[in-house]
Design an enzyme around this catalytic site. Sequence first.
Site, PDB file in Angstrom:
ATOM      1  CD  GLU A 225     -88.735  -8.708   4.608  1.00 42.76           C
ATOM      2  OE1 GLU A 225     -89.525  -9.050   3.721  1.00 42.76           O
ATOM      3  OE2 GLU A 225     -87.624  -8.228   4.371  1.00 42.76           O
TER       4      GLU A 225
ATOM      5  CB  THR B 168     -84.656  -0.987   6.240  1.00 38.25           C
ATOM      6  OG1 THR B 168     -84.850  -2.331   5.783  1.00 38.25           O
ATOM      7  CG2 THR B 168     -84.232  -1.010   7.693  1.00 38.25           C
TER       8      THR B 168
END
Length: 665
Positions: free
Chosen positions: A213, A34
Site C-alpha cells: 500500500e 497480495t
Amino acid sequence: MSFSFDSLNQAQREAVGALDGPVLILAGAGTGKTRTVICRIAHMLAKKIPPAQILAVTFTNKAAAEMRDRIGGMVTKKAAGEMTVCTFHSLCVRILRGGIDKLGYKRNFSICSGSDQMGLIKQLLVRKGGADEKIKPDEVLSAISKAKNKGLDPSEIEDDFFAALGTAYQNELRAQNAVDFDDLLLFGERVLREHADVRGHFQDRFKRVTVDEFQDTNSLQMRLLQQLVADPYHVCVVGDDDQSIYGWRGAEVANILQFERFFPNPRIIRLEENYRSTRAVLHTANSLIKHNRGRREKVLRATRVGGEPVRIVAMPGDDEEAEFIAEEVMAGKGTVGVQWEDFAVLFRTNGQSRKLELALRERKIPYRMVGAQSFYDRREVRDVLAYAQLLAAPDADVPLLRVLNAPARGIGQSSAMLATDWSREHHTSVWHALCDPHFTHQLGTKTRHAIEAFVATIAGAKNRIEIARENPADVLRELLGEIEYLQWIERACKTDSERQQRGEGIHSVIDSLRQHAAKGKSLQDFLDNSALASDRDDEDLEKKSGVTLITLHASKGLEFPNVYLVGLEEGFLPHTRSIAEGTKDEERRLLYVGITRARDQLTMTYCATRIKWGQQTSCQASSFIGELDDEYIVFNTFDEILGAPPSTDEMEAMFANFQRQMDEI
C-alpha cells in the site's frame, strides 16, 4: 516453497522473480497484489535468503496479520516465525525500545492512546484559556499530527496559539515518558538518521524490505524507509497511485509517482489483469481515471467474460434513493444463494447513511455499519490495560493517573494534581511521588492511607510477576478482583447487556494476556501490541452480518458482488472542499476506488434534491458522470424503473422472497 510460477500471469511472474535492487510494483485494483507479494517472499526463501533478513511492512494490523497468515501457509513455520511482518508503527516501537534513550527518553516509555491525547489537550485548553475561545481539541490534535508527519516540531505550527498548545502537549508527554503514534514514526526516523550504530544495526538485520500500500505513505514514512534501506537497495514497494485517497491525512502520492527520486533506477512492473470485476465495471473505471494528470499509465483488463452493464439512476430525492436501494436489496436477497453480505452501499460522507439505515430498518433488513467504537476505546478495556501497564512499569504516568481513583479509593483529582506537580518539580515520576513520604506527608491522613494502600497493592502484584514469576494474567485477574473493579464499573451500568459487555471486555483482555504469555512473550510486549492494535482504521467485517453501509474511504481493499454507489452529485463527489482546494484529482481517485469494489453489479445514483442541514436543497449531477465512457452504461430514472414491468428474474426473486417469509411464519 508451495507456489508455482505456472500459476502466475506474465506480469506477476516478473514481479515475483525481481528480487534485487529497487522494485516498484504498480498493482491495479483486483490484480492479485497480495498473492504476488506473498509468492515473491516465498521465492526469496527458495533462493536461500535468510528469513530473519526479510521485513514486510503494511499499514493496518489486519493487513499485517493476513499477510503473516498467508506467508505461514506457503513456507515452513520456522521460516515464517523468523520473518518480520508488521505495520510502520510496530516497526518503530521495535526501533525505539532499543534506541529511544538516545533522544532522552527512558526505554520503558508508554504509548499514549487517542482518548488519552484528547484528555491531555482538553486539560491544556482549560489551563491556557483556549476553552473560552471554543477551540475544538480535535482541531489542535490534527494540527499537531500534521506538523509531526511533515517532520516538524509542534512549536513550528503556523497558528501561534496552536503552536503554544503543541509545545505544552509535547512537554507533558516528555514529562510522562510517553509518546503518541506520530512520535513513534518521528522518533523512529530520527534515531535511525542521527545514530549510525542504530541505523547500521537495522540495515544489517533487514536486507530485504517490502512495503505494501505504498501509495498511502507520507513524507515521514518515506524518509524512514530511506534510513532503513542501504545500498544496493533491495526494496520492493507495492501500490497503485490511482488508489491514493488519503491525501487529507498526509499521504503523499508523489512517493509512488516519483519513486525514482528516492531509489535509483528502479524496475517498474505493472499488474493490469483484473480477476475481480466484469468488463463493464473495469471499462467504466478506466474511462474515469484517465482524466487524472501525471498518473502512472495503466489499464485494467478483465479476465472474466460477460456481466451486466453499469447503471446510473437519476433520483428525485434522497428518500427515493434510500427506498429504491432497500427494495432492490430485498428483491435481490430472494435469489437462490444470495446473502445480505453480498450487497454494499458506498457513500462519500457519514451523514448520507441515515436515510439508508431507516429504509433498511423499515424492511427489517440487517446491516453492518463500518466505524463502530473500537474495542480498545472502551472504558473498561483501557482501565484494565492501564493496570497491566502499572504491573510492567508503574512509573508510566499516563496509565497511573487514569486508574489512580478507579475504582474510587479516596484519591481525588486535587491529590492527583499535587502529585503530578511534585513529580515535575523533583524530576521524577508520579509513582515515585506517591512512594515518597516527603510528598505523602503533605496530604490528609485519609488520602495518605489510601495512597499507601494503593502503592502496596500494585507493588505486591508487580513482585508476584517479577520475583515469584507468576503468570501475569492470573496476577492481573486477582488484582482486579481484590480492588473490586468489576463490581465498581457494573454499578455505573444502566442495562444488563451493558453489564455483560463490560464483563466480557475485562475477561477478553485477561484472556489475550494469557495467550500472549503462553507464547513466552513479556508483559511489555503484550502492552505494545495492545497499544498498536488500538490504532486501527479497519473493521473486521467477517464478524458482522448484513448489508454493508460504508464510506468510500473505508471501502478501499474490500469487494462486494453488488455495489450501490450513492450521491454522485457536485458538492458530494467531488466534495465542495476539494473543488476549493484544488484536490479534485483525489476525488476522482476516490470514485475510481468505489467503482472497482464491484464484482458483478454496479449501480450509481444521484438526486435532484437532497436534505442538507434540515433544508431541501437542489442538487446537480456530478461532473464525473460526464467523464465516463457510456459504452457499458445504462442510464435510468427512478420513475422509469418504478414503471417498468418486472423481469423474469425479479418475478422469481419476488416469489422466492414471499416463500421465505411464509416459511419463517
